[in-house]
Design a protein around this motif. Structure first.
Motif, PDB file in Angstrom:
ATOM      1  N   ARG A  33     -56.426   5.838  -3.273  1.00 25.63           N
ATOM      2  CA  ARG A  33     -57.001   6.151  -4.578  1.00 25.63           C
ATOM      3  C   ARG A  33     -56.926   7.657  -4.812  1.00 25.63           C
ATOM      4  NH1 ARG A  33     -60.368   3.005  -7.613  1.00 25.63           N
ATOM      5  NH2 ARG A  33     -60.452   1.481  -5.936  1.00 25.63           N
ATOM      6  N   GLN A  34     -56.389   8.058  -5.959  1.00 22.17           N
ATOM      7  CA  GLN A  34     -56.335   9.469  -6.348  1.00 22.17           C
ATOM      8  C   GLN A  34     -57.133   9.633  -7.626  1.00 22.17           C
ATOM      9  OE1 GLN A  34     -54.914  12.235  -4.829  1.00 22.17           O
ATOM     10  NE2 GLN A  34     -56.018  13.289  -6.438  1.00 22.17           N
ATOM     11  N   GLU A  35     -58.182  10.443  -7.550  1.00 22.94           N
ATOM     12  CA  GLU A  35     -59.007  10.662  -8.744  1.00 22.94           C
ATOM     13  C   GLU A  35     -58.245  11.488  -9.767  1.00 22.94           C
ATOM     14  OE1 GLU A  35     -62.768  12.334  -7.666  1.00 22.94           O
ATOM     15  OE2 GLU A  35     -63.231  10.690  -6.299  1.00 22.94           O
ATOM     16  N   ARG A  36     -58.467  11.139 -11.049  1.00 23.10           N
ATOM     17  CA  ARG A  36     -57.843  11.872 -12.146  1.00 23.10           C
ATOM     18  C   ARG A  36     -58.927  12.210 -13.161  1.00 23.10           C
ATOM     19  NH1 ARG A  36     -52.722   8.250 -13.760  1.00 23.10           N
ATOM     20  NH2 ARG A  36     -54.365   6.730 -14.030  1.00 23.10           N
ATOM     21  N   ILE A  37     -58.784  13.310 -13.808  1.00 25.91           N
ATOM     22  CA  ILE A  37     -59.772  13.750 -14.798  1.00 25.91           C
ATOM     23  C   ILE A  37     -59.527  13.017 -16.114  1.00 25.91           C
ATOM     24  CG2 ILE A  37     -60.608  15.722 -16.147  1.00 25.91           C
ATOM     25  CD1 ILE A  37     -59.798  17.482 -13.753  1.00 25.91           C
ATOM     26  N   GLY A  38     -60.586  12.443 -16.665  1.00 29.31           N
ATOM     27  CA  GLY A  38     -60.516  11.826 -17.979  1.00 29.31           C
ATOM     28  C   GLY A  38     -59.875  10.453 -18.034  1.00 29.31           C
ATOM     29  N   THR A  39     -59.539   9.865 -16.907  1.00 33.89           N
ATOM     30  CA  THR A  39     -58.926   8.537 -16.916  1.00 33.89           C
ATOM     31  C   THR A  39     -59.240   7.817 -15.601  1.00 33.89           C
ATOM     32  OG1 THR A  39     -56.886   7.312 -17.329  1.00 33.89           O
ATOM     33  CG2 THR A  39     -56.691   9.310 -16.009  1.00 33.89           C
ATOM     34  N   ASN A  40     -58.749   6.610 -15.483  1.00 32.61           N
ATOM     35  CA  ASN A  40     -58.975   5.835 -14.264  1.00 32.61           C
ATOM     36  C   ASN A  40     -58.241   6.450 -13.080  1.00 32.61           C
ATOM     37  OD1 ASN A  40     -60.423   3.989 -15.749  1.00 32.61           O
ATOM     38  ND2 ASN A  40     -58.685   2.621 -16.046  1.00 32.61           N
ATOM     39  N   ASP A  41     -58.716   6.142 -11.888  1.00 32.38           N
ATOM     40  CA  ASP A  41     -58.054   6.605 -10.676  1.00 32.38           C
ATOM     41  C   ASP A  41     -56.643   6.015 -10.593  1.00 32.38           C
ATOM     42  OD1 ASP A  41     -60.431   7.820 -10.022  1.00 32.38           O
ATOM     43  OD2 ASP A  41     -60.958   6.410  -8.433  1.00 32.38           O
TER      44      ASP A  41
END
Length: 136
Positions: A33-41
């Motif tokens: 899992r890679q977190e992303r700003i403003g959207t789903n992982d």
């Protein structure tokens, strides 16, 4: 007709000896899992995870089997190598490593022998390849 339900190495789980009443298999899958700003992982497939089997059963030594069934399971597991798991229908389920055997005794008779032995066996699928089985 055979009463063998499953075979682990040379040990036979059978209606006439150690019958399991419950078998559960859990297969896991790995996703990073890679977190992303403003959207789903974002998810990335990284491969298969562990595959485990748990068996729960009971032995009634006075009716069928013997008080030594759990010890025979332990003897097979103590060899220390992955063991083939084969269903009673002949389906080969691969190589498996026994991780734990739990035994619970109850309903004792006069000499202290159990008339009921419950067992639980937990194993994990072995995927180390045939080369990993070589002793050198």
């Amino acid at each position: 007709m055979s009463d063998v339900m499953m075979r682990l190495g040379l040990y036979k789980f059978a209606v006439s000896s150690a019958a399991y009443q419950r078998l559960s298999r859990v297969t896991s899958y790995r996703w990073a899992r890679q977190e992303r700003i403003g959207t789903n992982d974002a998810l990335q497939w990284t491969g298969l995870g562990p595959d485990t089997v748990e068996m729960q059963g009971v032995v009634f030594p006075a009716v069928c089997g013997s008080t030594g069934e759990p010890d025979r399971m332990r003897l097979q597991a103590s060899i220390g190598i992955p063991l083939p798991l084969i269903s009673g229908t002949g389906r080969v389920l691969g190589l498996w490593c026994v991780e734990q055997i739990t035994e619970t005794q109850g309903a004792f008779v006069r000499d202290g022998a159990p008339s009921r032995q419950e067992f639980q066996l937990r194993m994990t699928r072995y995927d180390g390849g045939l080369r990993a089985l070589l002793p050198f």
